[in-house]
Design a protein around this motif. Structure first.
Motif, PDB file in Angstrom:
ATOM      1  N   THR A 100     -47.736  26.770 -33.316  1.00  0.00           N
ATOM      2  CA  THR A 100     -49.326  26.625 -32.446  1.00  0.00           C
ATOM      3  C   THR A 100     -49.834  28.110 -32.469  1.00  0.00           C
ATOM      4  OG1 THR A 100     -48.295  24.945 -31.260  1.00  0.00           O
ATOM      5  CG2 THR A 100     -50.208  25.789 -30.241  1.00  0.00           C
TER       6      THR A 100
ATOM      7  N   GLN B 109     -53.607  28.936 -33.795  1.00  0.00           N
ATOM      8  CA  GLN B 109     -54.648  29.468 -32.966  1.00  0.00           C
ATOM      9  C   GLN B 109     -55.354  30.859 -33.454  1.00  0.00           C
ATOM     10  OE1 GLN B 109     -56.146  27.687 -30.820  1.00  0.00           O
ATOM     11  NE2 GLN B 109     -55.018  25.837 -30.989  1.00  0.00           N
TER      12      GLN B 109
ATOM     13  N   VAL C 293     -51.948  24.925 -24.430  1.00  0.00           N
ATOM     14  CA  VAL C 293     -52.492  24.618 -25.892  1.00  0.00           C
ATOM     15  C   VAL C 293     -54.047  24.606 -25.653  1.00  0.00           C
ATOM     16  CG1 VAL C 293     -52.517  23.169 -28.042  1.00  0.00           C
ATOM     17  CG2 VAL C 293     -50.441  23.774 -26.584  1.00  0.00           C
TER      18      VAL C 293
END
Length: 680
Positions: free
Chosen positions: A541, A545, A336
């Motif tokens: 996630t 992103q 991450v």
């Protein structure tokens, strides 16, 4: 300060009307700014505070679309200004009666504040604080004794406290909540996706612009709405998922717009459009849709790409607010963090990561201070205080890079001339028949409306609106009552023009900073980010992103467009610009396929094969200096063993086809672009 402008081309007469066209929220924020400025004129007239024009102009820096940030920024600015006035009070004890020390204090405080402005999160307001400090120290030098100086500082505090207080009151009453703005923005995006299914050609540019914006703005509004209480904490996760799902809907709609073979026939498009419209109405009403049903016909007869569009839209719509279960696959912290762009690193610190290592921060502070002190010494030595606006202008127009400074200066000179014409016209034709403060308030309200409409519209012309407001206020607000001294308007306009010229000469000749380094760093960061996105297993996630990466690419395109403002001795050569423009064009073409492919890889993460490296190969070909910059040198990445998955293979073929097409066209198109955007 106003948002940095810059788009692919400089706005011309053909598209000026589009830039001035209304959009949701533009009239509302324009009205609030005009009302606050008019009320500020009324209160400053009642108290007889000095520089009422500056008090009205400060309003433009305090007003934001939502009420929470508007109030917080006003209160924070008031605290900062109060602190700095206290510093000025201490400094003035030593420098009030000594011109040499006074000039030294102005220069020293200016350098310190500008360094912090460049190297920290104080950037939006730091230059304004430096201007206020220098201006007040200069004004204090003309007072006869200490008691008057103390009273002058108190009036200076009132000068800024009045617009802050009025701004808080008006925004609390009239500004929309962040929850409402987030719902309206999501509804707008859903309606755009629905319209794109029926009118693909007419919505292509709007979809591209929407994806460039990213999700950061909506995410900020949702966080603020939880803090404010307009969103229950129990609903926050569902709304965050709605933001994620909206991105997936936009990407699928963008694929349908760009590829003829992916467009959906009416039996598919009709139900999807109706469902998206119903969802948009729920979001605008303050709620959010749950348990959505969307039944589509059998997709067997559709092309592979059209099946991808239909399937992704159906999945994103029916799971619009369904919170993703993350227990099965946990993201590693390293993955991450690696997918997070450098701009987001150390977001919690006050200073930037390179604050004390990058010499550009010191150089920016030195250049701006030198330009400001030159203007200060100019109008004091020739005894022409009427042009003191040249000193103020330096702080308003200076930015970190040469391109941004020149672009801002161009817009400000245009706005200056417009504001001077409007102000002079008001003085000649309206002021002589104005006998009360109410009439002055009406004049200020109308002039502010025009300036705010421009300033809070398109970023490409926003700075012109700010300058129109400054010059207009300087012309028409000459004291506590209506006045019509044309000499004041003339001198202040001349001062603004002098300040712009001085900044241009300093920033283009002394340590000029090109945006080139920022472009190279940004492209490299995007390559790393997309490579890590392809390895993420959590859909939420991954989408967050990807939205950040798309917004970063849009910012890099604006940086490249800014280069036509750089002088020839600062701007990189045409080949360098052509390579970067080509790399960003290829990245833009691959964003959709990479996003859709990464989502499929995430769904079958446990089954991924070692040779599933298509995205990595695409990213290698994005490198501006890679040998694969021409079609003759590239080899198509091998399909993984899972290529029997028709959707997976279709996306790989789509990405390869787009790359080859762009690599064939890159040399000619880039050369044309340089010819257009490379003035001497």
């Amino acid at each position: 300060m106003a948002r940095p402008a810059g788009d692919l081309v400089r706005p011309g007469a053909a598209d000026l009307l589009k830039l001035l066209a209304p959009f949701p929220g533009r009239a509302a924020i324009t009205f609030r700014v005009a009302l606050i400025c008019a009320l500020t004129v009324f209160v400053t007239s009642a108290y007889g505070t000095m520089e009422a024009a500056i008090s009205a102009y400060v309003v433009f820096f305090l007003t934001l679309p939502d009420r929470v940030l508007s109030v917080v920024q006003s209160v924070a600015m008031l605290v900062l200004v109060t602190t700095f006035i206290g510093i000025i009070l201490v400094v003035s004890m030593f420098a009030l009666n000594d011109p040499v020390w006074r000039v030294a204090c102005i220069a020293g405080l200016s350098f310190g504040l500008l360094f912090v402005t460049s190297a920290s999160k104080l950037r939006p307001v730091g230059a304004i604080l430096a201007m206020i400090v220098g201006f007040l120290l200069d004004e204090l030098g003309s007072v006869p004794f200490g008691e008057v100086a103390t009273r002058a500082l108190l009036y200076a505090w009132l000068m800024v406290a009045i617009p802050f207080g009025i701004s808080v009151c008006v925004n609390m009453l009239l500004a929309p909540s962040p929850r409402r703005l987030a719902g309206q923005e999501l509804a707008k995006r859903l309606r755009l996706a629905a319209r794109s299914l029926a009118e693909p050609e007419a919505t292509r540019d709007a979809l591209t612009a929407c994806l460039r914006e990213g999700d950061a703005k909506i995410g900020t509004w949702l966080k603020l709405s939880v803090l404010e209480g307009s969103t229950a904490r129990a609903d926050a996760a569902a709304l965050k998922q709605a933001v994620s799902s909206t991105l997936a809907i936009l990407v699928a709609a963008d694929l349908a717009v760009r590829e003829l073979s992916s467009r959906l026939p009416a039996p598919f498009a009709g139900p999807i459009m109706a469902t998206l419209e119903n969802m948009a109405r729920m979001l605008e009403a303050g709620g959010y849709p749950v348990d959505i049903e969307l039944n589509l016909p059998d997709a067997t007869g559709l092309s592979p790409l059209a099946r991808i569009v239909a399937g992704d839209l159906q999945r994103a719509i029916t799971r619009f607010t369904v919170i993703e279960e993350v227990e099965e696959v946990q993201e590693s912290k390293a993955a991450v963090e690696a997918a997070t762009p450098p701009a987001a690193e150390k977001a919690g610190g006050f200073f930037l990561p390179d604050a004390f290592t990058n010499p550009d921060h010191v150089r920016y502070a030195l250049k701006t201070t030198a330009a400001a002190m030159f203007c200060y010494l100019l109008y004091t030595q020739i005894n022409w205080p009427g042009i003191h606006t040249c000193f103020i202008t330096v702080y308003m127009v200076s930015l970190g890079t040469t391109a941004e400074t020149v672009e801002k200066m161009t817009l400000r000179i245009t706005g200056c001339l417009i504001g001077a014409v409007l102000g002079t016209a008001a003085i000649v034709f309206v002021m002589p028949v104005t006998t009360s403060v109410t009439g002055l308030m009406a004049i200020v309200f109308l002039g502010t409306w025009l300036a705010a409409w421009i300033a809070f519209g398109s970023p490409r012309i926003a700075y012109a609106g700010f300058q129109i407001a400054l010059v207009f206020f300087m012309c028409v607000i000459q004291g506590a009552a209506p006045a019509f001294d044309l000499t004041i308007a003339r001198d202040r306009t001349i001062g603004i023009l002098i300040g712009n010229v001085v900044v241009y000469l300093v920033f283009t000749r002394v340590w000029p900073v090109s945006v080139a380094a920022r472009v190279d760093e940004g492209i490299a960061a995007l390559q790393r980010q997309w490579a890590q996105i392809a390895r993420l297993a959590q859909t939420g996630t991954l989408r967050a992103q990807a939205a950040s990466a798309m917004a970063q690419r849009g910012a890099l395109e604006q940086d490249l467009a800014l280069m036509h403002y750089e002088p020839s001795w600062v701007r990189p050569d045409s080949q360098w610009i052509a390579q970067r423009r080509s790399a960003l064009a290829r990245l833009g073409a691959l964003e959709g396929p990479m996003f859709l492919l990464a989502e499929r890889l995430a769904e079958r993460l446990a089954e991924r094969q070692p040779d599933d490296t298509a995205i990595d190969e695409w990213i290698r070909r994005l490198d501006p200096g890679a040998p694969g910059g021409t079609a003759a040198a590239v080899t198509q990445p091998p399909l993984p063993e899972a290529s029997n998955n028709e959707a997976h293979a279709a996306l790989l073929n789509l990405g390869n086809a787009r790359l080859i097409q762009l690599e064939h066209a890159a040399p000619d198109d880039a050369a044309k672009g340089i010819t257009i955007h490379a003035p001497a």
